[in-house]
Design an enzyme around this catalytic site. Structure first.
Site, PDB file in Angstrom:
ATOM      1  N   CYS A  16      -0.591   1.862  -5.264  1.00 20.04           N
ATOM      2  CA  CYS A  16      -1.370   2.850  -5.607  1.00 20.04           C
ATOM      3  C   CYS A  16      -0.248   4.270  -5.913  1.00 20.04           C
ATOM      4  CB  CYS A  16      -2.370   3.299  -4.494  1.00 20.04           C
ATOM      5  SG  CYS A  16      -3.695   1.996  -4.311  1.00 20.04           S
ATOM      6  N   HIS A  72       0.876  -1.071   0.147  1.00 20.45           N
ATOM      7  CA  HIS A  72       0.269   0.228   0.005  1.00 20.45           C
ATOM      8  C   HIS A  72       0.858   1.153  -0.017  1.00 20.45           C
ATOM      9  CE1 HIS A  72      -3.777  -1.861   0.769  1.00 20.45           C
ATOM     10  NE2 HIS A  72      -3.126  -2.803   1.490  1.00 20.45           N
TER      11      HIS A  72
END
Length: 486
Positions: free
Chosen positions: A206, A164
């Protein structure tokens, strides 16, 4: 008038000259090919595969890393050249309905965890500090080789990261993060320390493109699953496990790698097109301005495989003659080596064999102790007036060992056997005098005395370790005995 030269002679001379020129040209061409072959860009391949996420709902990140691990091993990179970092062990998670397995496809046919997975850093070992230490080589000397990146200036390195992240950072286990500046500086240290030839950086997170924006070192090619401001989405949810199995970008990259074999001529431009926005939803990005070669000339196996360049030729390549002359000049005496000898790590002979004079004094002491024992039987009536140590109670503090008196002390009133009869003399002074006189039965530790001969496995272990002698003397006191006894 001179006689005319026959035409046949001119033809033969011209043919000989032409053959000589062709032979020289062929020889020089073979020599150039050999030199070009030995000037190849890299000689070895390494891979650093990092999963930075833990907890069960991040199952897909572990599956991503293990799938890339399986692909690079299939293409030839051995485990000794792979540094695998997994922040969590999904195979042993109690929520896993199929223990000891990790699947990356919904058909559940391929277990990417397998039986030959070698995890180098797991659980709380996966930190930003350890990751940067692996890249830069700044690790403690006690670190095993399996946890080291032992690359050099001829190494091509693949670095794959998943987890992440956000704009300019990647989280490690939801407790810390690494920034794009720190990563760029680590790559610069690697380049300054000549730890890589070419480097391929792939990140699936991301806003992954933000992680390679600050790179400034040469020979780096970078790929990301999403641009700044975009999310990297997951793929293939499984109702039985309850989570997604993989991320979209890594899924299509691995699907592309399944078609690659060690002899493939597929280049990096083909890898850039494996996941268009119609499949990944996000927009993958890549950066090649720091890379010196054209990506079209860079094979996939230059980073994902470990292919050794081998060319077979039927012609002879002549090496430099100076090399053979140098080998002939080497003296033969340099090849001779001294015979190997075993080092005596434990002086067992010095422990067992004591000085002869000390042995004679030991026998004299035993005779003296026997006289004390007989004297103790005759003076049993006065036993109540003796101190506790003289009656055999509390003998561990000081005095003669119980084994020297048959297990008990029977009122020996001699000062040699009972230091309690000389209150002005300290125990340390008595111990020094006993060592100087060569008496073997001395106190070993407070509360424990040793007999003339220690018995049992514990005593044998102490004897082999050099801690006690056959008479029960501590190792240090036997050394004093050797020095003090003439």
């Amino acid at each position: 008038m001179a006689a005319p030269v026959p035409t046949a002679c001119w033809v033969c001379a011209a043919a000989a000259l032409l053959l000589g020129c062709c032979g020289a040209a062929v020889a020089s061409g073979v020599q150039d090919q050999a030199e070009q072959f030995f000037r190849s860009g890299h000689t070895n391949n390494w891979a650093v595969l990092v999963c930075t996420s833990r907890f069960w709902f991040n199952y897909r990140h572990v599956a991503n890393t293990l799938s890339v691990y399986r692909s690079v091993k299939r293409l030839g990179i051995p485990d000794s050249h792979i540094v695998l970092m997994l922040a969590d062990d999904m195979a042993c998670n109690p929520r896993n309905p199929k223990p000891a397995t990790v699947f990356s496809h919904k058909n559940m046919e391929l277990n990417v965890y397998g039986d030959d997975v070698e995890v180098d850093y797991r659980s709380y070992e996966v930190t930003v500090e350890n990751f940067l230490r692996v890249l830069t080589g700044r690790i403690p000397p006690s670190t095993p080789r399996s946890k080291r990146l032992l690359s050099d200036d001829r190494s091509n390195i693949l670095i794959y990261m998943t987890g992440h992240g956000g704009n300019g950072f990647l989280k490690f286990q939801d407790s810390e993060e690494i920034t794009n500046v720190e990563l760029a500086d680590a790559f610069e240290q690697m380049w300054q320390k000549r730890r890589y030839n070419e480097l391929l950086f792939i990140i699936d997170t991301c806003q992954g493109a933000s992680m390679y924006e600050r790179f400034y070192s040469p020979n780096i090619m970078a790929l990301a699953s999403s641009q700044v401001g975009e999310d990297s989405l997951s793929h293939q949810p499984d109702l039985g496990i309850g989570v997604h199995l993989m991320d979209r970008y890594t899924f299509y990259v691995l699907e592309f790698l399944e078609e690659i074999h060690p002899a493939s001529q597929t280049n990096m431009n083909d890898l850039f097109q494996v996941c268009p926005k119609s499949l990944c939803v996000s927009t993958p990005g890549h950066r090649t301005d720091l890379f010196q070669r054209d990506p079209q000339n860079v094979l996939i196996t230059d980073f994902f495989g470990s292919v050794r360049k081998v060319e077979i030729t039927t012609e002879t390549v002549s090496l430099d003659s100076d090399l053979a002359g140098f080998e002939s000049k080497l003296p033969k005496d340099e090849l001779a080596t001294e015979p190997l000898k075993y080092a005596e790590q434990l002086p067992v002979a010095q422990i067992i064999h004591q000085p002869e004079r000390g042995v004679r004094r030991c026998k004299k002491l035993c005779r003296h102790q026997g006289q004390c024992r007989r004297k103790g039987r005759r003076s049993s009536r006065r036993r109540s007036r003796d101190p506790p140590a003289a009656r055999g109670e509390g003998h561990g503090e000081a005095g003669c060992p119980p084994a020297a008196h048959g297990g008990r002390m029977r009122g020996c009133r001699d000062s040699t056997c009972s230091p309690w009869r000389t209150p002005r003399r300290s125990r340390w002074r008595h111990l020094k005098e006993a060592v100087a006189c060569g008496k073997p039965t001395l106190e070993q530790v407070p509360g424990r005395t040793g007999g003339p001969v220690e018995r049992g496995a514990h005593a044998r272990a102490g004897l082999l370790a050099g801690l006690v002698t056959p008479w029960g003397i501590p190792r240090w006191s036997s050394l004093l005995l050797k020095v003090c006894t003439p």
